[in-house]
Design a protein around this motif. Structure first.
Motif, PDB file in Angstrom:
ATOM      1  N   GLU A  30       8.298  -9.902  -2.683  1.00  0.00           N
ATOM      2  CA  GLU A  30       8.557 -10.496  -1.372  1.00  0.00           C
ATOM      3  C   GLU A  30       7.315 -10.462  -0.502  1.00  0.00           C
ATOM      4  O   GLU A  30       6.502  -9.534  -0.596  1.00  0.00           O
ATOM      5  CB  GLU A  30       9.689  -9.741  -0.674  1.00  0.00           C
ATOM      6  CG  GLU A  30      10.975  -9.767  -1.467  1.00  0.00           C
ATOM      7  CD  GLU A  30      12.165 -10.181  -0.639  1.00  0.00           C
ATOM      8  OE1 GLU A  30      12.003 -10.516   0.535  1.00  0.00           O
ATOM      9  OE2 GLU A  30      13.253 -10.169  -1.211  1.00  0.00           O
ATOM     10  N   SER A  31       7.175 -11.446   0.336  1.00  0.00           N
ATOM     11  CA  SER A  31       6.087 -11.485   1.306  1.00  0.00           C
ATOM     12  C   SER A  31       6.165 -10.249   2.193  1.00  0.00           C
ATOM     13  O   SER A  31       7.256  -9.823   2.586  1.00  0.00           O
ATOM     14  CB  SER A  31       6.222 -12.755   2.153  1.00  0.00           C
ATOM     15  OG  SER A  31       5.218 -12.811   3.117  1.00  0.00           O
ATOM     16  N   GLY A  32       5.031  -9.655   2.479  1.00  0.00           N
ATOM     17  CA  GLY A  32       4.980  -8.489   3.363  1.00  0.00           C
ATOM     18  C   GLY A  32       4.987  -7.142   2.672  1.00  0.00           C
ATOM     19  O   GLY A  32       4.707  -6.131   3.303  1.00  0.00           O
ATOM     20  N   VAL A  33       5.281  -7.094   1.373  1.00  0.00           N
ATOM     21  CA  VAL A  33       5.293  -5.809   0.672  1.00  0.00           C
ATOM     22  C   VAL A  33       3.871  -5.389   0.311  1.00  0.00           C
ATOM     23  O   VAL A  33       2.980  -6.221   0.174  1.00  0.00           O
ATOM     24  CB  VAL A  33       6.164  -5.842  -0.607  1.00  0.00           C
ATOM     25  CG1 VAL A  33       7.599  -6.185  -0.283  1.00  0.00           C
ATOM     26  CG2 VAL A  33       5.598  -6.778  -1.641  1.00  0.00           C
ATOM     27  N   VAL A  34       3.664  -4.082   0.160  1.00  0.00           N
ATOM     28  CA  VAL A  34       2.386  -3.569  -0.328  1.00  0.00           C
ATOM     29  C   VAL A  34       2.413  -3.698  -1.850  1.00  0.00           C
ATOM     30  O   VAL A  34       3.324  -3.192  -2.504  1.00  0.00           O
ATOM     31  CB  VAL A  34       2.169  -2.101   0.103  1.00  0.00           C
ATOM     32  CG1 VAL A  34       0.892  -1.554  -0.512  1.00  0.00           C
ATOM     33  CG2 VAL A  34       2.136  -1.992   1.618  1.00  0.00           C
ATOM     34  N   LEU A  35       1.427  -4.382  -2.398  1.00  0.00           N
ATOM     35  CA  LEU A  35       1.414  -4.671  -3.827  1.00  0.00           C
ATOM     36  C   LEU A  35       0.827  -3.534  -4.644  1.00  0.00           C
ATOM     37  O   LEU A  35      -0.136  -2.896  -4.231  1.00  0.00           O
ATOM     38  CB  LEU A  35       0.609  -5.947  -4.082  1.00  0.00           C
ATOM     39  CG  LEU A  35       1.138  -7.185  -3.375  1.00  0.00           C
ATOM     40  CD1 LEU A  35       0.233  -8.367  -3.658  1.00  0.00           C
ATOM     41  CD2 LEU A  35       2.554  -7.480  -3.795  1.00  0.00           C
ATOM     42  N   LYS A  36       1.414  -3.339  -5.828  1.00  0.00           N
ATOM     43  CA  LYS A  36       0.931  -2.322  -6.754  1.00  0.00           C
ATOM     44  C   LYS A  36       0.500  -2.924  -8.084  1.00  0.00           C
ATOM     45  O   LYS A  36      -0.051  -2.242  -8.919  1.00  0.00           O
ATOM     46  CB  LYS A  36       2.019  -1.281  -6.993  1.00  0.00           C
ATOM     47  CG  LYS A  36       2.383  -0.526  -5.735  1.00  0.00           C
ATOM     48  CD  LYS A  36       3.441   0.506  -5.990  1.00  0.00           C
ATOM     49  CE  LYS A  36       3.759   1.208  -4.681  1.00  0.00           C
ATOM     50  NZ  LYS A  36       4.825   2.160  -4.804  1.00  0.00           N
ATOM     51  N   HIS A  37       0.782  -4.214  -8.284  1.00  0.00           N
ATOM     52  CA  HIS A  37       0.467  -4.884  -9.543  1.00  0.00           C
ATOM     53  C   HIS A  37      -0.133  -6.252  -9.267  1.00  0.00           C
ATOM     54  O   HIS A  37       0.197  -6.894  -8.277  1.00  0.00           O
ATOM     55  CB  HIS A  37       1.724  -5.084 -10.401  1.00  0.00           C
ATOM     56  CG  HIS A  37       2.456  -3.827 -10.691  1.00  0.00           C
ATOM     57  ND1 HIS A  37       2.022  -2.927 -11.630  1.00  0.00           N
ATOM     58  CD2 HIS A  37       3.578  -3.301 -10.164  1.00  0.00           C
ATOM     59  CE1 HIS A  37       2.862  -1.907 -11.666  1.00  0.00           C
ATOM     60  NE2 HIS A  37       3.810  -2.111 -10.782  1.00  0.00           N
ATOM     61  N   ALA A  38      -0.979  -6.682 -10.170  1.00  0.00           N
ATOM     62  CA  ALA A  38      -1.481  -8.055 -10.163  1.00  0.00           C
ATOM     63  C   ALA A  38      -0.873  -8.750 -11.375  1.00  0.00           C
ATOM     64  O   ALA A  38      -0.581  -8.116 -12.389  1.00  0.00           O
ATOM     65  CB  ALA A  38      -3.001  -8.063 -10.247  1.00  0.00           C
ATOM     66  N   TYR A  39      -0.654 -10.049 -11.262  1.00  0.00           N
ATOM     67  CA  TYR A  39      -0.036 -10.831 -12.325  1.00  0.00           C
ATOM     68  C   TYR A  39      -1.000 -11.918 -12.772  1.00  0.00           C
ATOM     69  O   TYR A  39      -1.528 -12.662 -11.952  1.00  0.00           O
ATOM     70  CB  TYR A  39       1.266 -11.457 -11.820  1.00  0.00           C
ATOM     71  CG  TYR A  39       2.256 -10.420 -11.360  1.00  0.00           C
ATOM     72  CD1 TYR A  39       3.129  -9.833 -12.258  1.00  0.00           C
ATOM     73  CD2 TYR A  39       2.297 -10.020 -10.030  1.00  0.00           C
ATOM     74  CE1 TYR A  39       4.035  -8.860 -11.844  1.00  0.00           C
ATOM     75  CE2 TYR A  39       3.198  -9.054  -9.602  1.00  0.00           C
ATOM     76  CZ  TYR A  39       4.060  -8.486 -10.519  1.00  0.00           C
ATOM     77  OH  TYR A  39       4.946  -7.527 -10.091  1.00  0.00           O
ATOM     78  N   PHE A  40      -1.203 -12.003 -14.067  1.00  0.00           N
ATOM     79  CA  PHE A  40      -2.074 -13.009 -14.659  1.00  0.00           C
ATOM     80  C   PHE A  40      -1.200 -13.980 -15.442  1.00  0.00           C
ATOM     81  O   PHE A  40      -0.790 -13.670 -16.559  1.00  0.00           O
ATOM     82  CB  PHE A  40      -3.099 -12.350 -15.585  1.00  0.00           C
ATOM     83  CG  PHE A  40      -4.046 -11.431 -14.866  1.00  0.00           C
ATOM     84  CD1 PHE A  40      -5.270 -11.904 -14.413  1.00  0.00           C
ATOM     85  CD2 PHE A  40      -3.716 -10.107 -14.637  1.00  0.00           C
ATOM     86  CE1 PHE A  40      -6.147 -11.069 -13.743  1.00  0.00           C
ATOM     87  CE2 PHE A  40      -4.584  -9.262 -13.969  1.00  0.00           C
ATOM     88  CZ  PHE A  40      -5.803  -9.747 -13.521  1.00  0.00           C
ATOM     89  N   PRO A  41      -0.881 -15.139 -14.873  1.00  0.00           N
ATOM     90  CA  PRO A  41      -0.046 -16.097 -15.604  1.00  0.00           C
ATOM     91  C   PRO A  41      -0.754 -16.546 -16.879  1.00  0.00           C
ATOM     92  O   PRO A  41      -1.923 -16.901 -16.838  1.00  0.00           O
ATOM     93  CB  PRO A  41       0.096 -17.260 -14.631  1.00  0.00           C
ATOM     94  CG  PRO A  41      -0.266 -16.716 -13.285  1.00  0.00           C
ATOM     95  CD  PRO A  41      -1.255 -15.624 -13.548  1.00  0.00           C
TER      96      PRO A  41
END
Length: 94
Positions: A30-41
């Protein structure tokens, strides 16, 4: 993007990569969350969607196998500015 890595660098990262399948319409976070992962499509197409003050949403970018989703996760943190959605069934890695 991952395919462009030199073999030795890919081998160093490979153990930390988790391969997952995406169904169409899957929201990665969701928008606004602190990210812990990156995604590589890999074969996915991901739409980055931002919400406006009036509640409407707008697609602000599209990311495929040339890019990365969740760049905040490895650029020092910060909150997600948009919510990414998968557009088609595909594989992605995190």
């Amino acid at each position: 993007m991952l395919a462009a890595l030199p073999y030795a660098e890919w081998r160093a990262l490979e153990a930390d990569v988790e391969w997952v399948e995406l169904a169409p319409g899957t929201m990665l976070y969701e928008s606004g969350v602190v990210l812990k992962h990156a995604y590589f499509p890999i074969t996915a197409v991901v739409s980055l969607v931002s919400s406006m003050k009036d509640g409407a949403s707008v697609e602000v970018a599209v990311v495929g196998n040339e890019g990365v989703v969740g760049i905040c996760a490895y650029m020092g943190g910060g909150r997600a500015l948009s919510g990414p959605w998968s557009r088609a069934p595909a594989t992605r890695c995190a």
